[in-house]
Design a protein around this motif. Structure first.
Motif, short mmCIF file in Angstrom:
data_model
loop_
_atom_site.label_atom_id
_atom_site.label_comp_id
_atom_site.label_asym_id
_atom_site.label_seq_id
_atom_site.Cartn_x
_atom_site.Cartn_y
_atom_site.Cartn_z
N ALA A 218 9.03 -15.81 -11.43
CA ALA A 218 10.44 -15.63 -11.72
C ALA A 218 10.90 -14.21 -11.37
O ALA A 218 12.10 -13.95 -11.25
N GLN A 219 9.93 -13.28 -11.22
CA GLN A 219 10.25 -11.89 -10.91
C GLN A 219 10.22 -11.60 -9.42
O GLN A 219 10.55 -10.51 -8.99
N TYR A 220 9.80 -12.57 -8.61
CA TYR A 220 9.70 -12.34 -7.17
C TYR A 220 11.11 -12.21 -6.58
O TYR A 220 12.03 -12.94 -6.95
N PRO A 221 11.30 -11.31 -5.63
CA PRO A 221 12.64 -11.10 -5.08
C PRO A 221 13.01 -12.13 -4.02
O PRO A 221 12.15 -12.65 -3.30
N SER B 266 0.83 -1.21 0.00
CA SER B 266 0.00 0.00 0.00
C SER B 266 0.86 1.26 0.00
O SER B 266 0.57 2.23 -0.70
N VAL B 267 1.92 1.24 0.79
CA VAL B 267 2.84 2.39 0.81
C VAL B 267 3.48 2.59 -0.55
O VAL B 267 3.55 3.71 -1.07
N ASN B 268 3.95 1.51 -1.15
CA ASN B 268 4.60 1.62 -2.46
C ASN B 268 3.65 2.19 -3.50
O ASN B 268 4.05 2.99 -4.37
N PHE B 269 2.38 1.79 -3.44
CA PHE B 269 1.39 2.30 -4.37
C PHE B 269 1.24 3.81 -4.22
O PHE B 269 1.25 4.57 -5.20
N LEU B 270 1.11 4.26 -2.96
CA LEU B 270 0.95 5.69 -2.72
C LEU B 270 2.16 6.47 -3.21
O LEU B 270 2.02 7.50 -3.90
N ILE B 271 3.35 5.99 -2.91
CA ILE B 271 4.57 6.70 -3.30
C ILE B 271 4.70 6.74 -4.82
O ILE B 271 4.99 7.78 -5.41
N ILE C 230 13.30 -6.95 -0.01
CA ILE C 230 12.99 -5.52 -0.04
C ILE C 230 12.23 -5.19 -1.33
O ILE C 230 12.73 -5.46 -2.43
N VAL C 231 11.06 -4.64 -1.15
CA VAL C 231 10.21 -4.25 -2.29
C VAL C 231 9.86 -2.78 -2.10
O VAL C 231 9.22 -2.42 -1.11
N THR C 232 10.26 -1.93 -3.04
CA THR C 232 10.00 -0.50 -2.91
C THR C 232 9.17 0.06 -4.06
O THR C 232 8.87 1.25 -4.08
N ASP C 233 8.81 -0.78 -5.02
CA ASP C 233 7.96 -0.36 -6.13
C ASP C 233 6.67 -1.15 -6.10
O ASP C 233 6.65 -2.32 -5.71
N TYR C 234 5.59 -0.50 -6.54
CA TYR C 234 4.32 -1.21 -6.66
C TYR C 234 4.24 -1.73 -8.09
O TYR C 234 3.95 -0.99 -9.04
#
Length: 507
Positions: free
Chosen positions: A186-189, A110-115, A175-179
């Motif tokens: 295969a894209q999961y960190p 939710s935070v990443n979406f807002l940012i 660590i995920v900082t983008d929405y």
């Protein structure tokens, strides 16, 4: 990550039920047109505080404490949620870990979406400077909430921070900082290092502090300076979080710096003994740096006190005798507020024991019956005194390390006389005072882990009270026990190929 994405969508659905049905619910916004103005930013930011009601109450406070030496399960307690942690039977597949991991990552989403949606608005040159300052304020609050979420993921699912553990691979959390949700696993960190995790926490907090100070010093923010019982994240709440995270990182200089900034500001004051109960019953006190508000209409589903108090029958958990013995029952004002005597009925006997009463249920939140609900109090001044004391002791500044516990105890203990201690005696005094003051607020697990200590549960207040199945009422952990690090949930391991080989040791 698939499970993180799914839980994010579930979180949005949860937000919907807590809002006015005649309005567009906070957090439920069409992606392309979700955030187009400062008003949209404010609405979505308000939804983050709905999630904070959960993250600062109930299971997010209780589960880690149940794992330690604070409580005994009551005989015949019916295996309530959290029992696996209490019993020491930690497995990746239990619901407790899945729910906590998923909720923190849902909040981060939710935070990443807002940012991600706010940055283009700031770059668009469509709004006034004051509107831009306000939008950066909302981003600052969101960054603080993201740092809070990553901190508790690290505290529970990662090893204690040390020079040895910090740089090792897969010791932190992803660590995920983008929405950017995707079904392509295969894209999961994978997991970052613990050092990278803490670097992210501090990067978020430093930027949050910059944005919030800018707002508080602006014309619009001049009437919203930090103060006691703030309902929204302020620069002081960020400083309090920085002090807490720095202590966990063993950066004692930074921990002392920010704790003392809050103490020396004189914005907050330790609650007098005559109104100490008001802080825990009515959720109102001059030492609250941040209060996550609730109303009768908008509140969490279950109360933090539900594990320890009951209107009928017996509670699920009661304090151990060693917990009771932490306090001077005659002189410590906290004792009669934190604990209350109550007669409980067992299979073959009755017994009067002290129940944990720090979350008795705010009368203002009672709709029909008392659900033992109190508002979240994530940061208060007393903790900052104890952070300052511990950090000062570790830095060899024994004068300060004595001063802060003495000031705190002078407000909590009748007829208290200041003490001057040194070395290990001083260190242990600070740790004991932290155990007393912060009892039942979710700190015990992290404290033992940071100190490198184990524990053994003591005898019960009445030996007929504890559930003796499996002898877990006398459970002990050696220092460094693998269970001081929670397992990565099975659902995450199964869904994410990058994390499949990164499970914590022992599981």
């Amino acid at each position: 990550m698939k499970t993180i994405k799914t839980l994010y969508l579930l979180l949005l659905a949860m937000l919907a039920v807590s809002c006015d049905m005649d309005k567009e619910p906070y957090g439920i916004l069409i992606d392309e047109d979700a955030i187009l103005s400062p008003e949209d930013c404010r609405s979505y930011r308000n939804g983050l505080y709905v999630t904070m009601r959960s993250l600062t109450t109930n299971t997010f406070i209780n589960f880690s404490d149940l794992q330690t030496d604070l409580y005994h399960a009551v005989s015949g307690n019916g295996n309530p949620p959290g029992s696996s942690l209490y019993n020491g039977n930690l497995q990746p597949g239990i619901d407790e870990f899945d729910g906590i991991w998923g909720s923190y990552y849902a909040t981060i989403g939710s935070v990443n979406f807002l940012i991600n949606k706010t940055i283009p608005l700031l770059e668009s040159n469509r709004f006034t400077e004051q509107e831009n300052i306000e939008m950066r304020r909302y981003m600052g609050e969101a960054l603080m909430i993201r740092a809070y979420s990553y901190f508790y993921l690290a505290e529970r699912f990662c090893p204690a921070y040390s020079a040895e553990s910090a740089g090792n691979p897969a010791t932190g959390v992803p660590i995920v900082t983008d929405y950017d949700p995707t079904d392509d696993n295969a894209q999961y960190p994978g997991r970052n290092t613990l050092e990278e995790t803490y670097d992210q926490i501090f990067a978020d907090l430093e930027l949050a502090l910059e944005y919030l100070l800018e707002y508080e010093n602006s014309e619009a923010g001049s009437d919203e300076q930090p103060g006691a019982c703030a309902y929204y994240v302020t620069s002081d709440a960020v400083k309090a979080m920085m002090a807490r995270a720095a202590l966990a990182r063993k950066n004692y200089t930074v921990a002392l710096k920010y704790a003392e900034e809050i103490i020396n500001s004189r914005t907050y004051s330790l609650q007098p003994s005559t109104s100490l109960e008001q802080m825990w019953l009515y959720d109102d006190a001059n030492e609250l740096i941040l209060l996550i508000t609730m109303t009768q209409q908008y509140q969490t589903g279950s109360g933090t006190g539900q594990y320890f108090l009951t209107l009928t029958g017996n509670p699920a958990f009661v304090p151990t005798q060693a917990s009771i013995d932490l306090f001077d029952q005659q002189r410590d004002y906290r004792f009669d507020i934190y604990f209350k005597p109550q007669r409980i009925s067992l299979t073959e006997a009755t017994s009067t024991v002290f129940l944990f009463n720090k979350y008795p249920g705010n009368p203002w939140l009672i709709v029909s019956t008392n659900g033992f609900k109190n508002m979240g109090k994530p940061f208060r001044l007393a903790e900052q005194y104890l952070i300052a004391a511990e950090a000062a002791a570790e830095l060899g500044q024994e004068s300060k390390a004595n001063r802060y516990p003495n000031e705190l105890k002078s407000r909590r203990i009748s007829g208290y006389t200041s003490e001057q201690q040194t070395g290990l005696v001083l260190r242990d005094n600070i740790r004991q005072e932290r155990s007393r003051e912060l009892f039942g607020e979710g700190f015990r697990f992290g404290d033992l882990k940071r100190w490198g200590e184990g524990f053994e549960r003591s005898e019960g207040q009445d030996n007929a009270v504890p559930n003796t199945n499996g002898n877990t009422h006398r459970l002990s952990y050696e220092p460094g026990d693998y269970r001081f690090i929670w397992p990565i949930p099975k659902t995450e391991i199964d869904a994410n190929p990058q994390i499949k080989q990164q499970q914590n040791p022992g599981y």
